[in-house]
Design an enzyme around this catalytic site. Structure first.
Site, PDB file in Angstrom:
ATOM      1  N   ASP A 134      11.469   0.412   3.495  1.00 49.81           N
ATOM      2  CA  ASP A 134      11.182   1.146   2.267  1.00 49.81           C
ATOM      3  C   ASP A 134      12.519   1.588   1.690  1.00 49.81           C
ATOM      4  O   ASP A 134      13.582   1.321   2.258  1.00 49.81           O
ATOM      5  CB  ASP A 134      10.246   2.319   2.542  1.00 49.81           C
ATOM      6  CG  ASP A 134      10.917   3.414   3.346  1.00 49.81           C
ATOM      7  OD1 ASP A 134      12.111   3.284   3.674  1.00 49.81           O
ATOM      8  OD2 ASP A 134      10.244   4.408   3.663  1.00 49.81           O
ATOM      9  N   ASP A 187      12.283   3.912  -5.983  1.00 49.55           N
ATOM     10  CA  ASP A 187      11.344   4.390  -6.995  1.00 49.55           C
ATOM     11  C   ASP A 187      11.103   5.884  -6.820  1.00 49.55           C
ATOM     12  O   ASP A 187      11.540   6.478  -5.836  1.00 49.55           O
ATOM     13  CB  ASP A 187      10.011   3.644  -6.862  1.00 49.55           C
ATOM     14  CG  ASP A 187       9.312   3.948  -5.539  1.00 49.55           C
ATOM     15  OD1 ASP A 187      10.017   4.285  -4.563  1.00 49.55           O
ATOM     16  OD2 ASP A 187       8.082   3.839  -5.459  1.00 49.55           O
ATOM     17  N   GLN A 229       4.135   1.955 -10.281  1.00 48.02           N
ATOM     18  CA  GLN A 229       3.734   3.367 -10.209  1.00 48.02           C
ATOM     19  C   GLN A 229       2.740   3.666 -11.340  1.00 48.02           C
ATOM     20  O   GLN A 229       2.117   2.750 -11.843  1.00 48.02           O
ATOM     21  CB  GLN A 229       4.977   4.277 -10.283  1.00 48.02           C
ATOM     22  CG  GLN A 229       5.850   4.215  -9.022  1.00 48.02           C
ATOM     23  CD  GLN A 229       5.190   4.908  -7.814  1.00 48.02           C
ATOM     24  OE1 GLN A 229       4.158   5.587  -7.926  1.00 48.02           O
ATOM     25  NE2 GLN A 229       5.777   4.688  -6.628  1.00 48.02           N
ATOM     26  N   ASP A 279       0.782  -1.050   5.172  1.00 46.85           N
ATOM     27  CA  ASP A 279       1.450  -0.308   6.241  1.00 46.85           C
ATOM     28  C   ASP A 279       0.886   1.111   6.232  1.00 46.85           C
ATOM     29  O   ASP A 279       0.422   1.586   5.199  1.00 46.85           O
ATOM     30  CB  ASP A 279       2.961  -0.220   6.021  1.00 46.85           C
ATOM     31  CG  ASP A 279       3.322   0.874   5.033  1.00 46.85           C
ATOM     32  OD1 ASP A 279       3.109   0.667   3.821  1.00 46.85           O
ATOM     33  OD2 ASP A 279       3.761   1.957   5.455  1.00 46.85           O
TER      34      ASP A 279
END
Lengths: 430, 430
Positions: free
Chosen positions: A146, A200, A248, A325
């Site tokens: 990530d 992000d 998003q 995940d």
């Protein structure tokens, strides 16, 4: 497109012939998957001809009654069958699970690392010296990192977001750090995962429309900077790293649509959906996932970040998600909550006290078939470390079993009926 | 002496022929080591002729320059080569280690269980229903249980010693319990270890002469009651349980002599030395061990309880000790202290930060050869459970490697020189 993989040329410059040959043997061993054709090996000449190892994704089968599909995601560290669940290895370790168990018992095909944690500990100097996270922790199948965004935002008062990036204080020693899109791409290059996530902002739930809109646009501007940085730098360890951008837009349909279109236009190797499973009702998560999956290209893998329960995973496979995940299987394991092929077990309950049957023989794997429910209950109640180990292996084995069953059902064209039946089972409390 | 093993006759009473045959199949599978000759199996008649499965000990080789010897301790759950180290599995689990790892990586041949802990959790009802601790935790090689004495005395103000036994309060819920010699023998029958320790009082260090003398005599009276109880009861699960009495007497030569003679006169299958390694100087421990080993019979195994460091183990092998146990390798592992074939490592030290070499390749085993020092340091510093797992497996692998090397050196007649060299190595801080 043919070129020598960068890892080779690095190794073959400025060293003697005998060293070269010795190094070559190591390189061949380490990178055998890279080599398509090995022309000659003799004492004077070593020629590698390799195809540039870019990532590939192939859709294999689509379910006739849903958007579920199976596929193959091919990376330089091996092939990942999809849909897949990815165990979370926060600080370079899936908690309480050995690398050997991940591979041989759990059948994990790819694991996650968290950039925030790995950046703080062991730190980039150690990871670079090791030759990346694969070499550092000994996991030689694919890894995804990530961007650290989610962890940094979780720091609350200890972080500040600007156009440039995020300034935050370490949860370990309070030291001050800055993450920018460019900096995070460099960090992810050094960690060396096969799939690297864009930097992000992950909005919380609930989230005001205006905040969600502005945050999404910031994420989009940051994405452009991430793409530029990745395009202008090379992988450090001789294998491909693919950047996945993140949709998003909180729970607002127009924002999610706008974001999904923007992300799809980046034409990266795969795409992710972030900002869900942060407290919103499941129906809302499914609605947003469905909406976004209809926009993201079908010929690229779709990754729903941080999801979720077995039910969530089955429902989102049906909506076209390929990758998942979540810390749930390992975190809940440590508290004695087991996901099984017959339903949910709270192993602390008195009813399991003398149940000497195996934990879940139907799913296979050492922990689930060797140890009994009564023994695991005893260990969890007694706070024995082995309890956390067994429960963690079991839950991950179940999650990987569940996605393998989903793949099988999709291949056989029977996914939707099976999924509807299975959702009832996996939500039953035993 | 030939008689059917008691486990068989129990199983063959009051059940139908077909059930008998089905049960027999299980019994054969579970007890194959018991069966010396299996005459006939047909639909009407099953005849087992077995030799009574009593424990045996054979001394194989004696070192010419010391009292060190190798031997074989044969139990119904398998053969134990001596000298041996026994990992401690307090509550039925060697902390942070899977049963499979104990057997395949660490090469453990026998593990310990603690009667006090197992009595409180999971409790005798669960253990009896499982068919004993072997069946409960899945460890099918030999087990030894202590008598709970050591733990009970450690409770301090929460226990009271009388002639009858010890009244104590549980450390878990404060509930009141009584341990008597007879009661503890019954408990150890139910747990079902292959070797069961007598109920003794373990004196602290320092200890006044008069207290040590009275306590020793109490231990001797209790031993008589333990022997009577074991002689008048049967094992519950069809295999032999051998009672080991325990020499006490603190650090007083005359008391240790008296106790050793008393214990030797009991003519049990093996003998133990207790009340050492409780804070006295190492030289005093060696002096008492030497004194007692000269009195305890040479044709029976000698077990030095709760010892110790690698150095202690090597020195006491030289004095004639065959069996050891200690929590040190696992407890210290969790704090990052590693015992290796090159010396002692505090893995938390900065110097190991980027040492990418395997933990200790010389000793073999998964954990010690697969993971690097730098990775283990990172896990221990980050308080990752996997750190405790790797360090625990490593330290136990080292302890079992150390005693296997000692056996090899004794076999080859080179033990004393090797021991003197090895003591220097294992006490070096790297």
């Amino acid at each position: 497109m043919q070129r020598p993989a960068s890892g080779f040329s690095e190794h073959l410059l400025g060293i003697s012939q005998s060293e070269q040959l010795s190094n070559c043997a190591d390189i061949i061993k380490d990178n055998i998957f890279l080599i398509q054709s090995l022309d000659t090996i003799d004492s004077t000449k070593v020629v590698f001809i390799t195809f540039a190892p870019t990532m590939q994704f192939q859709v294999v089968k689509v379910d006739p009654q849903s958007k579920a599909r199976t596929g193959k995601l091919i990376t330089d560290h091996g092939e990942i069958p999809t849909p897949i669940f990815m165990p979370v290895g926060t600080a370079g370790s899936v908690k309480a699970v050995h690398q050997r168990e991940l591979k041989e018992d759990i059948n994990a095909k790819i694991i996650l690392g968290n950039t925030y944690h790995l950046y703080l500990r062991p730190g980039l100097d150690v990871l670079e010296k090791a030759g990346g996270l694969h070499k550092f922790n000994g996991w030689d199948l694919p890894i995804l990192t990530d961007s650290g965004g989610y962890q940094v935002y979780s720091l609350g008062a200890n972080r500040k977001i600007t156009e440039e990036g995020v300034i935050f204080k370490s949860h370990i020693d309070g030291s001050k750090h800055t993450f920018t899109p460019e900096g995070v791409m460099d960090i992810e290059r050094t960690i060396g995962a096969d799939i690297i996530m864009a930097f992000d902002e992950c909005t919380p739930y609930p989230c005001e429309y205006e905040y969600a809109r502005k945050s999404m646009h910031l994420t989009h501007r940051w994405l452009k900077r991430c793409v530029d940085r990745v395009n202008n730098t090379e992988p450090k360890y001789g294998y491909t790293q693919a950047l996945f951008p993140i949709v998003q837009g909180s729970v607002y349909r127009d924002l999610r649509e706008e974001s999904a279109e923007f992300i799809a236009n980046q034409q990266q190797m795969g795409n992710a959906i972030g900002g869900l499973s942060v407290g919103e009702p499941h129906e809302m998560m499914y609605e947003m996932t469905d909406l976004v999956c209809r926009i993201l290209p079908a010929d690229k893998p779709r990754y729903l970040m941080g999801v979720g329960t077995p039910e969530n995973i089955l429902e989102c496979i049906a909506l076209g998600i390929d990758m998942f995940d979540c810390v749930m299987p390992t975190r809940n394991a440590r508290n004695g909550m087991l996901f099984t092929s017959e339903g949910i077990i709270n192993i602390r309950n008195e009813k399991w006290k003398d149940d000497l049957s195996p934990i879940d023989p139907a799913i296979g794997g050492y922990a689930s078939t060797f140890y009994s429910k009564a023994y695991l209950r005893h260990l969890i109640i007694s706070k024995e470390i082995l309890g956390a180990q067994i429960a963690s292996i079991h839950n991950l084995t179940f999650y990987l079993w569940l996605v393998s069953q989903a793949r099988k059902q999709i291949e056989e064209g029977t996914f939707t009926d099976w999924k509807n039946k299975m959702v009832k089972i996996v939500t039953t409390r035993l």
